[in-house]
Write an enzyme that holds these catalytic residues in place. Structure first.
Site, PDB file in Angstrom:
ATOM      1  N   ASN A   6      27.483 130.421  82.566  1.00 46.99           N
ATOM      2  CA  ASN A   6      27.334 131.268  83.749  1.00 46.99           C
ATOM      3  C   ASN A   6      26.521 130.454  84.736  1.00 46.99           C
ATOM      4  O   ASN A   6      25.423 129.983  84.394  1.00 46.99           O
ATOM      5  CB  ASN A   6      26.641 132.594  83.414  1.00 46.99           C
ATOM      6  CG  ASN A   6      26.748 133.583  84.555  1.00 46.99           C
ATOM      7  OD1 ASN A   6      26.261 133.319  85.650  1.00 46.99           O
ATOM      8  ND2 ASN A   6      27.392 134.718  84.308  1.00 46.99           N
ATOM      9  N   VAL A   8      24.664 131.100  87.094  1.00 51.74           N
ATOM     10  CA  VAL A   8      23.323 131.591  87.422  1.00 51.74           C
ATOM     11  C   VAL A   8      22.274 131.007  86.476  1.00 51.74           C
ATOM     12  O   VAL A   8      21.103 130.880  86.826  1.00 51.74           O
ATOM     13  CB  VAL A   8      23.295 133.139  87.384  1.00 51.74           C
ATOM     14  CG1 VAL A   8      21.889 133.677  87.597  1.00 51.74           C
ATOM     15  CG2 VAL A   8      24.233 133.692  88.449  1.00 51.74           C
ATOM     16  N   SER A   9      22.685 130.605  85.295  1.00 52.55           N
ATOM     17  CA  SER A   9      21.772 130.038  84.295  1.00 52.55           C
ATOM     18  C   SER A   9      21.441 128.581  84.623  1.00 52.55           C
ATOM     19  O   SER A   9      22.349 127.738  84.687  1.00 52.55           O
ATOM     20  CB  SER A   9      22.419 130.105  82.913  1.00 52.55           C
ATOM     21  OG  SER A   9      21.853 129.174  82.024  1.00 52.55           O
ATOM     22  N   PRO A  10      20.156 128.232  84.822  1.00 52.92           N
ATOM     23  CA  PRO A  10      19.800 126.837  85.108  1.00 52.92           C
ATOM     24  C   PRO A  10      20.281 125.839  84.038  1.00 52.92           C
ATOM     25  O   PRO A  10      20.778 124.764  84.404  1.00 52.92           O
ATOM     26  CB  PRO A  10      18.269 126.876  85.209  1.00 52.92           C
ATOM     27  CG  PRO A  10      17.994 128.247  85.727  1.00 52.92           C
ATOM     28  CD  PRO A  10      18.990 129.121  84.993  1.00 52.92           C
ATOM     29  N   GLN A  13      23.774 125.177  84.808  1.00 52.93           N
ATOM     30  CA  GLN A  13      23.887 124.356  86.011  1.00 52.93           C
ATOM     31  C   GLN A  13      23.744 122.873  85.672  1.00 52.93           C
ATOM     32  O   GLN A  13      24.482 122.030  86.187  1.00 52.93           O
ATOM     33  CB  GLN A  13      22.814 124.756  87.024  1.00 52.93           C
ATOM     34  CG  GLN A  13      22.968 126.145  87.607  1.00 52.93           C
ATOM     35  CD  GLN A  13      21.688 126.633  88.265  1.00 52.93           C
ATOM     36  OE1 GLN A  13      20.951 125.844  88.846  1.00 52.93           O
ATOM     37  NE2 GLN A  13      21.420 127.923  88.173  1.00 52.93           N
TER      38      GLN A  13
END
Length: 211
Positions: A6, A8-10, A13
Site C-alpha cells: 500500500n 501509504v506505508s513508508p 514506498q
C-alpha cells in the site's frame, strides 16, 4: 514477481522506489492490511501478515530492507552502487538502514500516528526523540552528499520514506537545512518521482479521511 503493498506505508514506498530505480515492473497487489480478510490472505505466505510482502517463484520475503537488498543484489545488473560491495562502504549503508529501523522511522511514525490516529499533541518525549533522530540524519548528510556515500544508496531511499512521512503532515524542517537539500538530491535521482509523489499524496489524503 508479486508485491503486496500500500503506497501509504513508508516501508512499501521504499521498495517501490528501489524497484523504480532498478527498472523493475512488479505485479502489484494493492491491499489494506488493516482488514481481517487481507491479514488472513497474507498469513498464508507471511506469518507476520505485514506489507510489503514480495513473492518471486515461490520465494517469499517481507521486511522492506530485506526486499530492497534482494532486489539490488539480483537485479542490479552488475552495478553495485545502490548497495556497494566494498565492506567498509556497505557497513555504513547497513548502519544507516539500522538507524532508520531503530530510530528514524520509529520516532517519525510514533509522532505522526499520535497526531492522526490519536488526535493528540505529541508528548515532549516524542518530540525530543524525533528531534534527536532528525539531528543525527542532519549530521549524516552534512558529512557527504548522501547518507552513506557520495552517491545514492538504498539507505537514502529508505530514509527518504521516513522523512516523507513527516513532510506529509507539514512538519517544519527549517531547523534541518541539510535534510531539505538532501531530499531534493535524492528525489532528483529517482525516476518519475513527481508522479509517484502525486499518487502518494492522493492516497494518503484518502487514508486520513478514514481515521
Amino acid at each position: 514477481m508479486e508485491l503486496y503493498y500500500n503506497i501509504v506505508s513508508p516501508p512499501c514506498q521504499s521498495v517501490l522506489l528501489v524497484g523504480k530505480k532498478l527498472g523493475i515492473t512488479f505485479d502489484l497487489k494493492e491491499v489494506n492490511p488493516h482488514l481481517p480478510e487481507v491479514r488472513e490472505q497474507l498469513r498464508k505466505f507471511n506469518p507476520q501478515h505485514t506489507i510489503p510482502t514480495f513473492i518471486e517463484d515461490g520465494h517469499v520475503i517481507w521486511e522492506s530492507y530485506a526486499i530492497a537488498i534482494y532486489l539490488v543484489e539480483k537485479y542490479g545488473n552488475g552495478d553495485d552502487a545502490l548497495y556497494p560491495r566494498d565492506p567498509k562502504v556497505r557497513s555504513v549503508v547497513n548502519q544507516r538502514l539500522f538507524f532508520d529501523n531503530g530510530l528514524m522511522f520509529k520516532s517519525a511514525i510514533e509522532y505522526v500516528e499520535c497526531i492522526l490516529k490519536k488526535k493528540l499533541e505529541p508528548t515532549e518525549e516524542m518530540q525530543q526523540r524525533l528531534k534527536k533522530a532528525l539531528g543525527l540524519l542532519e549530521s549524516f548528510v552534512k558529512e557527504r552528499a548522501f547518507v552513506a556515500s557520495d552517491h545514492l544508496t538504498i539507505a537514502d531511499i529508505c530514509l527518504l520514506s521516513s522523512v516523507t512521512l513527516l513532510t506529509g503532515i507539514k512538519y517544519d524542517l527549517a531547523a534541518f537545512p541539510g535534510i531539505t537539500a538532501w531530499v531534493a538530491r535524492v528525489t532528483g535521482e529517482l525516476p518519475d518521482y513527481g508522479a509517484f509523489h502525486k499518487e502518494l499524496y492522493e492516497k494518503s489524503m484518502e487514508y486520513i479521511k478514514t481515521l
